[in-house]
Design a protein around this motif. Structure first.
Motif, PDB file in Angstrom:
ATOM      1  N   ALA A   1       0.809  -1.224   0.000  1.00 35.11           N
ATOM      2  CA  ALA A   1       0.000   0.000   0.000  1.00 35.11           C
ATOM      3  C   ALA A   1       0.839   1.271   0.000  1.00 35.11           C
ATOM      4  N   TRP A   2       2.138   1.155   0.250  1.00 35.08           N
ATOM      5  CA  TRP A   2       2.951   2.339   0.507  1.00 35.08           C
ATOM      6  C   TRP A   2       3.030   3.299  -0.672  1.00 35.08           C
ATOM      7  N   LYS A   3       3.331   2.778  -1.838  1.00 35.68           N
ATOM      8  CA  LYS A   3       3.609   3.643  -2.986  1.00 35.68           C
ATOM      9  C   LYS A   3       2.437   4.558  -3.328  1.00 35.68           C
ATOM     10  N   THR A   4       1.224   4.036  -3.287  1.00 30.72           N
ATOM     11  CA  THR A   4       0.055   4.842  -3.646  1.00 30.72           C
ATOM     12  C   THR A   4      -0.641   5.435  -2.427  1.00 30.72           C
ATOM     13  N   GLY A   5      -0.146   5.116  -1.229  1.00 32.06           N
ATOM     14  CA  GLY A   5      -0.725   5.642   0.002  1.00 32.06           C
ATOM     15  C   GLY A   5       0.165   6.690   0.629  1.00 32.06           C
ATOM     16  N   VAL A   6       0.742   6.376   1.773  1.00 34.60           N
ATOM     17  CA  VAL A   6       1.592   7.330   2.487  1.00 34.60           C
ATOM     18  C   VAL A   6       2.762   7.784   1.623  1.00 34.60           C
ATOM     19  N   GLY A   7       3.366   6.840   0.925  1.00 34.61           N
ATOM     20  CA  GLY A   7       4.537   7.166   0.124  1.00 34.61           C
ATOM     21  C   GLY A   7       4.292   8.264  -0.899  1.00 34.61           C
ATOM     22  N   ALA A   8       3.072   8.324  -1.410  1.00 32.29           N
ATOM     23  CA  ALA A   8       2.739   9.354  -2.407  1.00 32.29           C
ATOM     24  C   ALA A   8       2.716  10.751  -1.795  1.00 32.29           C
ATOM     25  N   ASN A   9       2.596  10.836  -0.477  1.00 30.14           N
ATOM     26  CA  ASN A   9       2.531  12.132   0.206  1.00 30.14           C
ATOM     27  C   ASN A   9       3.863  12.603   0.770  1.00 30.14           C
ATOM     28  N   VAL A  10       4.839  11.702   0.845  1.00 34.30           N
ATOM     29  CA  VAL A  10       6.100  12.033   1.516  1.00 34.30           C
ATOM     30  C   VAL A  10       6.896  13.043   0.699  1.00 34.30           C
ATOM     31  N   GLY A  11       7.174  14.177   1.323  1.00 34.80           N
ATOM     32  CA  GLY A  11       8.010  15.185   0.681  1.00 34.80           C
ATOM     33  C   GLY A  11       9.472  14.860   0.804  1.00 34.80           C
ATOM     34  N   GLU A  12       9.852  14.233   1.925  1.00 37.41           N
ATOM     35  CA  GLU A  12      11.255  13.859   2.128  1.00 37.41           C
ATOM     36  C   GLU A  12      11.331  12.774   3.192  1.00 37.41           C
ATOM     37  N   TYR A  13      12.224  11.819   2.976  1.00 39.55           N
ATOM     38  CA  TYR A  13      12.571  10.838   3.998  1.00 39.55           C
ATOM     39  C   TYR A  13      13.823  11.343   4.707  1.00 39.55           C
ATOM     40  N   VAL A  14      13.804  11.320   6.027  1.00 38.73           N
ATOM     41  CA  VAL A  14      14.947  11.803   6.797  1.00 38.73           C
ATOM     42  C   VAL A  14      15.485  10.666   7.657  1.00 38.73           C
ATOM     43  N   ALA A  15      16.792  10.691   7.907  1.00 43.33           N
ATOM     44  CA  ALA A  15      17.423   9.616   8.671  1.00 43.33           C
ATOM     45  C   ALA A  15      16.971   9.605  10.121  1.00 43.33           C
ATOM     46  N   ASN A  16      16.699  10.793  10.667  1.00 43.92           N
ATOM     47  CA  ASN A  16      16.228  10.908  12.048  1.00 43.92           C
ATOM     48  C   ASN A  16      15.429  12.202  12.157  1.00 43.92           C
ATOM     49  N   SER A  17      15.120  12.596  13.377  1.00 44.36           N
ATOM     50  CA  SER A  17      14.257  13.763  13.570  1.00 44.36           C
ATOM     51  C   SER A  17      15.012  15.080  13.713  1.00 44.36           C
ATOM     52  N   ALA A  18      16.330  15.049  13.549  1.00 44.50           N
ATOM     53  CA  ALA A  18      17.132  16.249  13.786  1.00 44.50           C
ATOM     54  C   ALA A  18      16.757  17.407  12.862  1.00 44.50           C
ATOM     55  N   LYS A  19      16.343  17.105  11.638  1.00 42.49           N
ATOM     56  CA  LYS A  19      16.038  18.157  10.660  1.00 42.49           C
ATOM     57  C   LYS A  19      14.637  18.753  10.826  1.00 42.49           C
ATOM     58  N   LEU A  20      13.814  18.143  11.654  1.00 35.34           N
ATOM     59  CA  LEU A  20      12.403  18.515  11.676  1.00 35.34           C
ATOM     60  C   LEU A  20      12.163  19.954  12.113  1.00 35.34           C
ATOM     61  N   SER A  21      12.939  20.441  13.067  1.00 28.95           N
ATOM     62  CA  SER A  21      12.709  21.815  13.529  1.00 28.95           C
ATOM     63  C   SER A  21      12.904  22.797  12.379  1.00 28.95           C
ATOM     64  N   GLU A  22      13.945  22.579  11.585  1.00 30.29           N
ATOM     65  CA  GLU A  22      14.201  23.446  10.424  1.00 30.29           C
ATOM     66  C   GLU A  22      13.079  23.302   9.392  1.00 30.29           C
ATOM     67  N   MET A  23      12.617  22.076   9.182  1.00 30.48           N
ATOM     68  CA  MET A  23      11.605  21.826   8.153  1.00 30.48           C
ATOM     69  C   MET A  23      10.226  22.355   8.544  1.00 30.48           C
ATOM     70  N   VAL A  24       9.951  22.374   9.851  1.00 24.58           N
ATOM     71  CA  VAL A  24       8.714  23.005  10.315  1.00 24.58           C
ATOM     72  C   VAL A  24       8.796  24.510  10.092  1.00 24.58           C
ATOM     73  N   GLN A  25       9.938  25.071  10.420  1.00 27.50           N
ATOM     74  CA  GLN A  25      10.139  26.514  10.301  1.00 27.50           C
ATOM     75  C   GLN A  25      10.033  26.995   8.847  1.00 27.50           C
ATOM     76  N   THR A  26      10.534  26.187   7.922  1.00 29.21           N
ATOM     77  CA  THR A  26      10.507  26.575   6.515  1.00 29.21           C
ATOM     78  C   THR A  26       9.205  26.189   5.816  1.00 29.21           C
ATOM     79  N   GLY A  27       8.322  25.496   6.533  1.00 30.77           N
ATOM     80  CA  GLY A  27       7.052  25.105   5.938  1.00 30.77           C
ATOM     81  C   GLY A  27       7.126  23.840   5.099  1.00 30.77           C
ATOM     82  N   GLU A  28       8.230  23.109   5.176  1.00 35.39           N
ATOM     83  CA  GLU A  28       8.345  21.847   4.436  1.00 35.39           C
ATOM     84  C   GLU A  28       7.631  20.712   5.150  1.00 35.39           C
ATOM     85  N   ALA A  29       7.597  20.756   6.472  1.00 37.33           N
ATOM     86  CA  ALA A  29       6.995  19.677   7.259  1.00 37.33           C
ATOM     87  C   ALA A  29       5.613  20.076   7.746  1.00 37.33           C
TER      88      ALA A  29
END
Length: 360
Positions: A210-238
């Motif tokens: 189900a991934w490719k046509t479900g959640v995977g179709a919505n993913v803007g970026e895969y990240v190795a961990n959560s360290a980038k999330l604060s920046e991505m929230v701030q820039t409106g990417e997340a």
């Protein structure tokens, strides 16, 4: 080995040799404060907020009472496990904190001693221990969903209520997903999506299918961990991503527009467990520290200093405790518990498949 808190000599001399190394460099004449009786315990745990919380707020009382220094060896759960495994015959750590799933692996490898019986251990609920008393939770947690409140308000989107929302087409490009091979958050979310599609921990075919046509179709970026999330929230990417109440509180403390959303199917239990390392050179003192860390007093300090949700139900919650922490204590009662024996046996194969078919 790299250490926090400015213990620069440890990296050059090895953990246990740090004090001795200083003496070898002629420090005897000006180190009278390091008595022959003082000892050092090394605790492996996540760096950053957790390390600062324990070093600044939790360890000092134990250090003072027992004439001991507690030094943190920072790293992710996987990093810490690898370090302990590499030195299993001559351990360089005394206690380790690991995510519950990784702790199952550590116990299976014979790296942990059973926790000594103590009043503090008895206070920890049975569902917050592993294999009897081989490990116990110092903090409870759960993986649910987090969302960008600014983005949701601007778009007029309703607060997410289900793991299935990750596949809602309106979030296309705004779902940030932690990589399954490296992140417990990503693994938890994938397994819940798998369950919603009829799978189990023993059968992840529905999730991958189900991934490719479900959640995977919505993913803007895969990240190795959560360290980038604060920046991505701030820039409106997340806009929407798997997270925990504690991580959300950390992001909010930075002024970021984030809130936690509890999925109706339940969040996934993500406890921080401690175990005493087998064959360590200070077994009695290590067991004493382990019991201390389970006490209401120590867990209250971790709560106040770092929003760590206490596993000991006798831990007092101050009147000004954040409302999200209070809700999270309730969420823990309905948290979904995964079958980690099955997961750990199959995860390498899942990771290989993920890398080939999802993050190509």
């Amino acid at each position: 080995m790299k250490q926090g808190n400015g213990i620069g000599s440890i990296g050059r001399c090895g953990i246990k040799a740090a004090v001795g190394c200083g003496i070898a460099f002629g420090a005897l004449s000006y180190l009278p404060s390091v008595s022959a009786q003082s000892k050092t315990l090394y605790v492996g745990m996540n760096g950053g907020v957790m390390e600062r919380t324990y070093v600044d707020h939790v360890f000092p009382a134990f250090e003072k009472e027992n004439n001991v220094k507690v030094v943190v060896v920072p790293g992710t759960s996987s990093d810490i496990l690898a370090k302990v495994q590499a030195n299993k015959d001559k351990p360089q750590m005394h206690i380790i904190f690991l995510d519950d799933g990784v702790m199952y692996r550590a116990i299976g490898m014979g790296l942990c001693d059973e926790l000594a019986d103590s009043p503090e251990l008895k206070e920890i609920p049975a569902n917050a221990r592993i294999r009897g008393n081989m490990a116990a939770a110092v903090a409870i947690g759960m993986t649910g969903l987090a969302y960008n409140t600014k983005m949701f308000k601007e778009k007029g989107w309703a607060v997410p209520t289900s793991w299935q929302d990750l596949a809602d087409p309106k979030f296309k490009g705004k779902v940030i997903f932690q990589s399954l091979p490296s992140s417990t958050f990503g693994l938890h979310a994938f397994l819940m999506v798998n369950r919603l599609n009829g799978g189990t921990e023993s059968n992840v075919e529905p999730g991958f299918k189900a991934w490719k046509t479900g959640v995977g179709a919505n993913v803007g970026e895969y990240v190795a961990n959560s360290a980038k999330l604060s920046e991505m929230v701030q820039t409106g990417e997340a806009g929407l991503f798997p997270s925990t109440p504690t991580q959300v509180m950390v992001l909010k403390s930075k002024g970021l527009p984030v809130e936690y959303a509890q999925p109706k199917e339940g969040a996934v239990a993500l406890n921080t467990m401690e175990c005493v390392i087998a064959r360590n050179d200070e077994p009695a003192l290590a067991q004493k520290l382990a019991a201390f860390l389970l006490s209401p007093g120590a867990q209250a300090k971790a709560l106040q200093g770092g929003a760590s949700i206490p596993a000991n139900p006798k831990t007092p919650l101050p009147a000004d405790t954040d409302a999200l922490i209070k809700r999270a204590v309730d969420y823990a009662h309905t948290a979904v518990v995964m079958d980690w024996d099955v997961i750990n046996a199959q995860r390498p194969a899942w990771s290989t498949r993920w890398n080939k078919t999802v993050e190509r």
